[in-house]
Enzyme design. Sequence first.
Site, PDB file in Angstrom:
ATOM      1  CG  ASP A  10      -1.806   1.195   1.335  1.00 57.58           C
ATOM      2  OD1 ASP A  10      -2.438   1.531   0.320  1.00 57.58           O
ATOM      3  OD2 ASP A  10      -1.891   1.811   2.407  1.00 57.58           O
ATOM      4  CB  SER A  11       0.327   4.786  -0.804  1.00 56.94           C
ATOM      5  OG  SER A  11      -0.894   4.916  -0.129  1.00 56.94           O
ATOM      6  CB  CYS A  73      -3.006   0.802  -2.444  1.00 56.84           C
ATOM      7  SG  CYS A  73      -3.002   2.514  -3.017  1.00 56.84           S
ATOM      8  CD  GLU A 152      -2.606   9.538   7.062  1.00 55.17           C
ATOM      9  OE1 GLU A 152      -1.855  10.500   6.916  1.00 55.17           O
ATOM     10  OE2 GLU A 152      -2.395   8.409   6.574  1.00 55.17           O
ATOM     11  CB  CYS A 184      -9.765   4.972  -0.056  1.00 53.31           C
ATOM     12  SG  CYS A 184      -8.298   5.548   0.828  1.00 53.31           S
ATOM     13  CG  HIS A 186      -6.597   5.872   5.162  1.00 50.71           C
ATOM     14  ND1 HIS A 186      -5.646   5.372   4.324  1.00 50.71           N
ATOM     15  CD2 HIS A 186      -5.918   6.561   6.122  1.00 50.71           C
ATOM     16  CE1 HIS A 186      -4.446   5.734   4.755  1.00 50.71           C
ATOM     17  NE2 HIS A 186      -4.580   6.450   5.842  1.00 50.71           N
TER      18      HIS A 186
END
Lengths: 267, 267
Positions: A10-11, A73, A152, A184, A186
């Site tokens: 993943d990034s 991702c 985040e 996504c 997240h």
Amino acid sequence: MDARPIGVFDSGVGGLTVVSQMRRMLPGESIVYFGDLARLPYGSKSKQSIIQFSHQIMRFLLGQDVKAVIIACGTASSNSLEEMRASYSIPIMGVVEPGAHAAANKTRNKRIGVIGTEATVSSGAYGQLLAGLDPEIQVFSKACPLFVPLVEEGWFDDGVTREVIHRYLIPLKEEGVDTLILGCTHYPLLRGLIQEEMGEQVTLVDPSQEAALLMKSFLISHQRLAENAEGSVRFYASDSTEKFQRLAEVILDSPMMPVKRIAIENY
Amino acid sequence: MDARPIGVFDSGVGGLTVVSQMRRMLPGESIVYFGDLARLPYGSKSKQSIIQFSHQIMRFLLGQDVKAVIIACGTASSNSLEEMRASYSIPIMGVVEPGAHAAANKTRNKRIGVIGTEATVSSGAYGQLLAGLDPEIQVFSKACPLFVPLVEEGWFDDGVTREVIHRYLIPLKEEGVDTLILGCTHYPLLRGLIQEEMGEQVTLVDPSQEAALLMKSFLISHQRLAENAEGSVRFYASDSTEKFQRLAEVILDSPMMPVKRIAIENY
């Protein structure tokens, strides 16, 4: 049986939602995780750059003798999966296909919403797959670039986050979608607030979970389960940051293992 | 007189606020701009990575025969300026020193606020410089990681942006700062709302503007002005994205020139 590890990349930290699902569903498998912290996020980068980054990471993972790879991702799955499959001979799965399949199975009114980064939405990957699965399905998509920084910041139960969710999702609600793909890695961390905004009648699809399930059925049907008593997880990243450590502990719900820094641009 | 161009670099589009100030103050100077779009943002990366990225960009700019460089990125200025100065012989300016000097001149109660990315705040660079300028100055800093994505969404006059600004700035207001350094090149785009939140009695310092001023006085005092009738600007970037184009046109208030893509990891 095949005791070699599975590669997951993943990034950044988001792909750990896939690792978390895999640990639950496939506790005997070992995992090599790579997070491209030095170049994250991918969501605002061009297709050309995303393909280049993915090649470098695939070469690193092959050096770790992985038996299969999950591109965990949404952005990389939408932009580089085809190219990676054409270039390497091991099985490679993205999160887009399993997410699209699950959504196509779950929708009743054939109106499906997709939320993701700008790069995921502009790739049109979910729309193309869903049209291939069922030409009657209509797809409504919306880029939500503030979701990742809100996650985040850890603003999970928060008025600002609620307002941003409301603003991004209202057009999809108005289209009457009955299924929403969290495109996504997240976004599952905002699952509760997203469900609240969309209403209980809308089914949320988490592609991380669907990808882990797909990997499980692939390993069983090809008799390539590791059958270790307990699989291990090794973490690699292109940068070292406290934030990764902190978020990883939230996502995996356990103290984080040490992370080894890799100069990925040399691969 | 020295007709060579000035190099300006940033992780992305934010450094164009410096270019915009330079065009106004130094219309005869030519500029070579580099935006590291493939690896932006720097704000969440480690010092080690930021130094490596800065070295690659410096080598690229030296190849363009620049006479001086402005590191137009708060994060890179805070983390890599010293190392760059030790490594290359041309004059290199950051945005942190001019920002800190201006704030030290403007404060009356010696209580200065600094807002920036996580990497800028955790570097402590503004605090160290201000302590060196006047040991009586007290510095209060706050990372504002949501400001950059809010600017990139274009939510300038917006309730969500107001609420996020309020939440981030309230601790600095409570400390009674009379001067606030906008320590990230995106933040001047939120200047109006930040001024509203802090109140008219607080002086906002824009380091982009101070850096352009400092470059101007350096060139005059060293007799190294270009004295062209009209300077040109050339744009280079490590990725090509529509977003850069769109934001650049907002910041420079003119149609954007073509951007040339450079494989910066090879420098």
